[in-house]
Design an enzyme around this catalytic site. Structure first.
Site, PDB file in Angstrom:
ATOM      1  N   GLY A   1      68.880 -28.192 -10.320  1.00  0.00           N
ATOM      2  CA  GLY A   1      68.507 -29.204  -9.334  1.00  0.00           C
ATOM      3  C   GLY A   1      69.497 -29.384  -8.201  1.00  0.00           C
ATOM      4  O   GLY A   1      69.538 -30.455  -7.586  1.00  0.00           O
TER       5      GLY A   1
ATOM      6  N   ASN B   1      69.302 -28.032  -5.317  1.00  0.00           N
ATOM      7  CA  ASN B   1      68.494 -28.222  -4.098  1.00  0.00           C
ATOM      8  C   ASN B   1      67.875 -29.616  -4.052  1.00  0.00           C
ATOM      9  O   ASN B   1      67.784 -30.223  -2.983  1.00  0.00           O
ATOM     10  CB  ASN B   1      67.412 -27.140  -3.996  1.00  0.00           C
ATOM     11  CG  ASN B   1      67.989 -25.836  -3.500  1.00  0.00           C
ATOM     12  OD1 ASN B   1      68.287 -25.690  -2.320  1.00  0.00           O
ATOM     13  ND2 ASN B   1      68.190 -24.892  -4.408  1.00  0.00           N
TER      14      ASN B   1
ATOM     15  N   MET C   1      59.980 -23.004 -11.703  1.00  0.00           N
ATOM     16  CA  MET C   1      59.769 -21.659 -12.223  1.00  0.00           C
ATOM     17  C   MET C   1      58.356 -21.392 -12.738  1.00  0.00           C
ATOM     18  O   MET C   1      58.193 -20.577 -13.654  1.00  0.00           O
ATOM     19  CB  MET C   1      60.778 -21.387 -13.358  1.00  0.00           C
ATOM     20  CG  MET C   1      62.200 -21.515 -12.925  1.00  0.00           C
ATOM     21  SD  MET C   1      62.624 -20.313 -11.661  1.00  0.00           S
ATOM     22  CE  MET C   1      63.762 -19.320 -12.577  1.00  0.00           C
TER      23      MET C   1
ATOM     24  N   ASN D   1      58.506 -24.174  -0.372  1.00  0.00           N
ATOM     25  CA  ASN D   1      59.329 -23.585  -1.436  1.00  0.00           C
ATOM     26  C   ASN D   1      60.594 -23.006  -0.812  1.00  0.00           C
ATOM     27  O   ASN D   1      60.565 -22.542   0.334  1.00  0.00           O
ATOM     28  CB  ASN D   1      58.532 -22.463  -2.121  1.00  0.00           C
ATOM     29  CG  ASN D   1      59.331 -21.770  -3.220  1.00  0.00           C
ATOM     30  OD1 ASN D   1      59.928 -22.422  -4.074  1.00  0.00           O
ATOM     31  ND2 ASN D   1      59.356 -20.438  -3.189  1.00  0.00           N
TER      32      ASN D   1
ATOM     33  N   HIS E   1      63.349 -20.001  -1.260  1.00  0.00           N
ATOM     34  CA  HIS E   1      63.544 -18.720  -1.961  1.00  0.00           C
ATOM     35  C   HIS E   1      64.893 -18.132  -1.528  1.00  0.00           C
ATOM     36  O   HIS E   1      65.195 -18.101  -0.324  1.00  0.00           O
ATOM     37  CB  HIS E   1      62.407 -17.749  -1.625  1.00  0.00           C
ATOM     38  CG  HIS E   1      62.554 -16.451  -2.348  1.00  0.00           C
ATOM     39  ND1 HIS E   1      62.242 -16.305  -3.684  1.00  0.00           N
ATOM     40  CD2 HIS E   1      63.037 -15.253  -1.935  1.00  0.00           C
ATOM     41  CE1 HIS E   1      62.526 -15.067  -4.058  1.00  0.00           C
ATOM     42  NE2 HIS E   1      62.994 -14.407  -3.020  1.00  0.00           N
TER      43      HIS E   1
ATOM     44  N   ASP F   1      55.675 -16.422  -2.885  1.00  0.00           N
ATOM     45  CA  ASP F   1      56.608 -16.224  -1.755  1.00  0.00           C
ATOM     46  C   ASP F   1      55.903 -15.666  -0.514  1.00  0.00           C
ATOM     47  O   ASP F   1      56.550 -15.071   0.356  1.00  0.00           O
ATOM     48  CB  ASP F   1      57.775 -15.293  -2.146  1.00  0.00           C
ATOM     49  CG  ASP F   1      58.593 -15.849  -3.302  1.00  0.00           C
ATOM     50  OD1 ASP F   1      58.753 -17.069  -3.376  1.00  0.00           O
ATOM     51  OD2 ASP F   1      59.065 -15.052  -4.130  1.00  0.00           O
TER      52      ASP F   1
ATOM     53  N   ALA G   1      73.243 -21.604   2.835  1.00  0.00           N
ATOM     54  CA  ALA G   1      71.872 -21.559   3.355  1.00  0.00           C
ATOM     55  C   ALA G   1      70.937 -22.571   2.686  1.00  0.00           C
ATOM     56  O   ALA G   1      70.428 -23.467   3.341  1.00  0.00           O
ATOM     57  CB  ALA G   1      71.313 -20.142   3.220  1.00  0.00           C
ATOM     58  N   GLU G   2      70.745 -22.456   1.368  1.00  0.00           N
ATOM     59  CA  GLU G   2      69.686 -23.256   0.732  1.00  0.00           C
ATOM     60  C   GLU G   2      69.865 -24.760   0.930  1.00  0.00           C
ATOM     61  O   GLU G   2      68.918 -25.461   1.300  1.00  0.00           O
ATOM     62  CB  GLU G   2      69.641 -22.946  -0.769  1.00  0.00           C
ATOM     63  CG  GLU G   2      69.224 -21.526  -1.075  1.00  0.00           C
ATOM     64  CD  GLU G   2      69.037 -21.301  -2.566  1.00  0.00           C
ATOM     65  OE1 GLU G   2      68.396 -22.114  -3.237  1.00  0.00           O
ATOM     66  OE2 GLU G   2      69.545 -20.277  -3.069  1.00  0.00           O
TER      67      GLU G   2
END
Ligand code: GRF
Length: 203
Positions: A14, A16, A93, A110, A112, A153, A182-183
């Protein structure tokens, strides 16, 4: 001020989700409110992060149901009971059916951990993505936030950010750098963009 009601779907650590909660607290996610966290795993650390932030968190496990359709109908009922308008998949997932994704056109995103179309689709999740990038020898990887449709994706790309691969990287070290650089930056930005757009469509 009106805010878009957001649900975040998780399965693991978690981090993100944490980036989204922090963005809301810091005033970077101004047009959305995280109302609900759903996990398909009872042991997901993400559940603690939600609880610590005072956000309603629930577990809906696939194995409790005989079919994907039943599992998804319970997920959907949870989303509907909280009047959720936007869904964020943050390390969730499970592959969702087209019947489910069609419920949130332009309202489900989403994250990725690669630059789509590289290293994405079925089988590319978690450390496998970074392992494949290292094996291929790419010098740049990164993260992508995209809308979710029926193709894993495969939805329209919203935001991407490149991250350098370094000599001696392991899948773990690369995963960490992609998250940090990045994320955790992209996902709150994308959430804000989509919430802003949803609000403007309502006005
Ligand atoms: C992230 O790398 C995300 O891109 C991928 O799964 C991972 C989830 O990590 N889809 P966390 O649970 O947000 O820490």
């Amino acid at each position: 001020m009106a805010k878009v009601k957001i649900a975040v779907l998780v399965s693991g650590g978690g981090s993100n989700l944490q980036a989204l909660l922090d963005a809301e607290r810091c005033g970077e996610l101004t047009d959305g409110k995280i109302e609900l966290v759903l996990s398909n795993r009872a042991d997901a650390y993400a559940l603690h992060r939600a609880q610590n932030a005072g956000v309603c968190a629930k577990v809906v496990e696939r194995k409790q149901f005989a079919s994907v359709a039943e599992f998804e109908s319970v997920l959907l009922a949870e989303l509907q009971s909280h009047e959720i308008e936007m869904v964020i998949l943050a390390g969730f997932m499970c592959i969702l059916s087209s019947a489910f994704t069609a419920r949130f056109p332009g309202r489900m995103i989403n994250i990725h951990p690669s630059l789509i179309p590289a290293f994405c689709g079925k089988g590319f999740y978690g450390l496998h993505v970074h392992q494949a990038a290292l094996q291929r020898g790419v010098k740049l990887t990164g993260a992508t936030v995209h809308y979710v449709n029926e193709v894993p994706d495969g939805g329209e790309i919203l935001l991407q950010k490149a991250v350098e691969v370094r000599e001696g990287d392991t899948p773990e070290s690369l995963q960490r750098r992609v998250m940090e650089q990045a994320e955790w930056i992209l996902l709150p930005q994308a959430a804000q963009m989509v919430c802003r757009r949803i609000l403007s469509q309502k006005a």
